[in-house]
Design a protein around this motif. Structure first.
Motif, mmCIF file in Angstrom:
data_model
loop_
_atom_site.group_PDB
_atom_site.id
_atom_site.type_symbol
_atom_site.label_atom_id
_atom_site.label_comp_id
_atom_site.label_asym_id
_atom_site.label_seq_id
_atom_site.Cartn_x
_atom_site.Cartn_y
_atom_site.Cartn_z
ATOM 1 N N PRO A 20 0.783 -1.239 0.000
ATOM 2 C CA PRO A 20 0.000 0.000 0.000
ATOM 3 C C PRO A 20 0.818 1.294 0.000
ATOM 4 N N GLY A 96 0.198 -1.329 -7.216
ATOM 5 C CA GLY A 96 -0.056 -1.022 -5.811
ATOM 6 C C GLY A 96 -0.775 -2.172 -5.121
ATOM 7 N N GLY A 97 -0.481 -2.365 -3.855
ATOM 8 C CA GLY A 97 -1.190 -3.386 -3.077
ATOM 9 C C GLY A 97 -0.884 -4.778 -3.577
ATOM 10 N N ASP A 98 -1.922 -5.540 -3.824
ATOM 11 C CA ASP A 98 -1.790 -6.891 -4.372
ATOM 12 C C ASP A 98 -2.260 -6.864 -5.828
ATOM 13 N N VAL A 101 -5.928 -8.068 -6.489
ATOM 14 C CA VAL A 101 -7.066 -7.511 -5.747
ATOM 15 C C VAL A 101 -7.421 -6.155 -6.372
ATOM 16 N N PHE A 102 -8.504 -6.106 -7.096
ATOM 17 C CA PHE A 102 -8.972 -4.890 -7.766
ATOM 18 C C PHE A 102 -7.842 -4.161 -8.498
ATOM 19 N N THR A 126 -2.379 -6.042 0.482
ATOM 20 C CA THR A 126 -3.449 -5.229 -0.092
ATOM 21 C C THR A 126 -3.872 -4.124 0.876
ATOM 22 N N ALA A 127 -4.311 -2.985 0.294
ATOM 23 C CA ALA A 127 -4.689 -1.825 1.119
ATOM 24 C C ALA A 127 -5.816 -2.171 2.090
ATOM 25 N N TYR A 179 -12.994 -0.545 -1.617
ATOM 26 C CA TYR A 179 -11.920 0.055 -2.410
ATOM 27 C C TYR A 179 -12.578 1.033 -3.387
ATOM 28 N N MET A 180 -11.858 2.085 -3.761
ATOM 29 C CA MET A 180 -12.334 3.028 -4.782
ATOM 30 C C MET A 180 -13.737 3.535 -4.450
ATOM 31 N N ALA A 209 -3.035 5.367 3.093
ATOM 32 C CA ALA A 209 -2.690 4.468 4.207
ATOM 33 C C ALA A 209 -1.242 4.014 4.108
ATOM 34 N N ALA A 237 -8.383 6.142 -0.902
ATOM 35 C CA ALA A 237 -8.849 5.875 0.454
ATOM 36 C C ALA A 237 -9.458 4.491 0.512
ATOM 37 N N ILE A 238 -9.259 3.878 1.647
ATOM 38 C CA ILE A 238 -9.890 2.586 1.894
ATOM 39 C C ILE A 238 -10.936 2.850 2.973
HETATM 40 N N1 SAH Z 1 -4.414 -3.668 -5.922
HETATM 41 C C1 SAH Z 1 -4.647 -2.646 -4.916
HETATM 42 C C2 SAH Z 1 -5.974 -1.950 -5.131
HETATM 43 C C3 SAH Z 1 -6.054 -1.180 -6.421
HETATM 44 S S1 SAH Z 1 -7.565 -0.343 -6.608
HETATM 45 C C4 SAH Z 1 -4.558 -3.282 -3.525
HETATM 46 O O1 SAH Z 1 -4.505 -4.507 -3.408
HETATM 47 O O2 SAH Z 1 -4.492 -2.530 -2.538
HETATM 48 C C5 SAH Z 1 -7.160 1.255 -5.994
HETATM 49 C C6 SAH Z 1 -7.825 1.494 -4.667
HETATM 50 O O3 SAH Z 1 -7.117 0.809 -3.640
HETATM 51 C C7 SAH Z 1 -7.845 2.929 -4.215
HETATM 52 O O4 SAH Z 1 -8.901 3.646 -4.812
HETATM 53 C C8 SAH Z 1 -8.058 2.758 -2.726
HETATM 54 O O5 SAH Z 1 -9.387 2.415 -2.435
HETATM 55 C C9 SAH Z 1 -7.209 1.532 -2.446
HETATM 56 N N2 SAH Z 1 -5.831 1.886 -2.033
HETATM 57 C C10 SAH Z 1 -4.691 1.457 -2.573
HETATM 58 N N3 SAH Z 1 -3.625 1.939 -1.898
HETATM 59 C C11 SAH Z 1 -4.115 2.693 -0.905
HETATM 60 C C12 SAH Z 1 -3.543 3.443 0.158
HETATM 61 N N4 SAH Z 1 -2.212 3.532 0.314
HETATM 62 N N5 SAH Z 1 -4.364 4.080 1.009
HETATM 63 C C13 SAH Z 1 -5.703 3.991 0.881
HETATM 64 N N6 SAH Z 1 -6.308 3.306 -0.086
HETATM 65 C C14 SAH Z 1 -5.531 2.652 -0.970
#
Ligand code: SAH
Length: 277
Positions: A20, A96-98, A101-102, A126-127, A179-180, A209, A237-238
Motif C-alpha cells: 500500500p 499497488g497493493g496486491d 485484488v482490484f 493489499t490496502a 476500495y475506490m 494508508a 482511500a480505503i
Molecule cells: N491492488 C490494490 C488496489 C487497487 S484499486 C490493492 O490490493 O491494494 C485502488 C484502490 O485501492 C484505491 O482507490 C483505494 O481504495 C485503495 N488503495 C490502494 N492503496 C491505498 C492506500 N495507500 N491508502 C488507501 N487506499 C488505498
C-alpha cells in the motif's frame, strides 16, 4: 538471502504487488525483482521510494494516472508488456497493493499468457488489509466477525457496481471493506442503509494508508459522505464499515508511537478476560 530467490529470465514478465505504500511492506520477492528487472512498468499508487530499490540500469516507465492526465489504456499496457518481453527484457509489472485484488493484474496476466509470454505472480499486501492495520483496524477479530467482504465502489463504467446486491451485503457482511469508494460513498451508504444496515454503524476512512500523509476519519454510515466532504479527504482511500472500526480505540498503534494512550481498551465492552497462556 536475496541470492536464494528466483532469477528473472529474459522474456519473462513478473507481476508484482508493491503493497500500500510504505516501502517496508514490500516482500523479499518484490525487492529481488526490483534489483533484477531491465524494465519496470509501475502504477500511480506505487510510491517513489519503492522505485529507489530498482537496479541502476533499470528503465522505469509510468503507466498510471497522475495529475489529471488520462490513464494509459489497459489494453495498451498489456500489449506493451508483451512487446517488452518479446524484445528480450526482464519485465517487472509493479502494481499497488496486491496485483490480483482490484488491480487488473488478472487481466494483464491473462493477456500475457494468451500471447505466450511466461509469467510469475508476486502477491503484495493489499490496502484493504494492510492499510487498515496501519489505522489500527483488524479486518477480523473473534469478538466482531467471522467474515469480511471486499467490494469496489466503481464498476468498469465508473458507476457504483450494479451487479452487486447491496441489500444482501448490508445484511450478510459483518465487515465491509470498500476500495475506490470515495466518489460514490453517498450512494453506497444509502444503498446499505436502505438494505437494512444500521445508520450508526461505525466507519473508518483511511487515505494514503501506510504513508507519512496517512489520515484517518472516524464517522458513521449515515454521516460518512458529509464528513468526508467536510474534511476534504481525497483518494486513494480505503473505507471500512462495521464494528471492527471500534477496535481502533484500543489498537491505534501509530498514535501510541506519538505517545497517545488508548481511548478505550475494551471498545466492544465484552469484558473478555485475558486469555491465559
Ligand atoms: N491492488 C490494490 C488496489 C487497487 S484499486 C490493492 O490490493 O491494494 C485502488 C484502490 O485501492 C484505491 O482507490 C483505494 O481504495 C485503495 N488503495 C490502494 N492503496 C491505498 C492506500 N495507500 N491508502 C488507501 N487506499 C488505498
Amino acid at each position: 538471502m536475496l541470492s536464494d530467490l528466483p532469477r528473472m529470465q529474459k522474456g519473462w514478465v513478473w507481476l508484482c504487488g508493491a503493497g500500500p505504500g510504505d516501502p517496508g511492506l514490500l516482500t523479499l520477492h518484490a525487492v529481488n525483482a526490483l534489483r533484477q528487472a531491465d524494465v519496470i512498468i509501475y502504477d500511480a499508487l506505487v510510491d517513489d521510494r519503492i522505485l529507489e530499490w530498482a537496479g541502476p540500469g533499470a528503465e522505469c516507465i509510468y503507466a498510471g494516472k497522475r495529475g489529471g492526465k488520462p490513464s494509459a489504456l489497459q489494453r495498451d499496457i498489456s500489449l506493451r508488456l508483451v512487446e517488452l518481453a518479446r524484445a528480450g527484457n526482464r519485465v517487472l509489472r509493479l502494481k499497488g497493493g496486491d496485483p490480483f485484488v482490484f488491480g487488473r493484474g488478472g487481466e494483464e496476466a491473462q493477456t500475457l499468457v494468451q500471447h505466450g509470454v511466461p509469467i510469475r505472480i508476486i502477491p503484495g499486501i493489499t490496502a484493504g488489509i494492510g492499510g487498515l492495520a496501519y489505522a489500527g483496524v483488524p479486518v477480523t477479530h473473534r469478538d466482531v466477525n467471522q467474515s469480511v467482504t471486499f467490494v469496489t465502489g466503481h464498476d468498469q463504467s465508473g458507476q457504483t457496481p450494479s451487479a452487486l446486491d447491496w441489500a444482501a451485503i448490508a445484511k450478510g457482511s459483518q465487515v465491509i471493506v470498500v476500495y475506490m469508494g470515495m466518489k460514490h460513498i453517498a450512494r453506497i451508504a444509502s444503498q446499505l442503509i436502505d438494505g437494512g444496515r444500521d445508520p450508526n454503524d461505525p466507519v473508518a476512512v483511511v487515505t494514503t494508508a501506510t504513508m507519512d500523509s496517512q489520515q484517518v476519519l472516524e464517522t458513521t454510515l449515515a454521516r460518512a459522505a458529509d464528513d468526508i466532504a467536510r474534511a476534504a479527504l481525497e483518494p486513494p482511500a480505503i473505507i471500512c464499515i462495521g464494528q471492527a472500526v471500534l477496535m481502533r480505540q484500543v489498537l491505534d498503534w501509530q498514535a501510541m508511537l506519538d505517545g497517545a494512550v488508548p481511548r478505550n481498551t475494551d471498545p466492544l465492552d465484552r469484558g473478555r478476560p485475558a486469555e491465559s497462556a
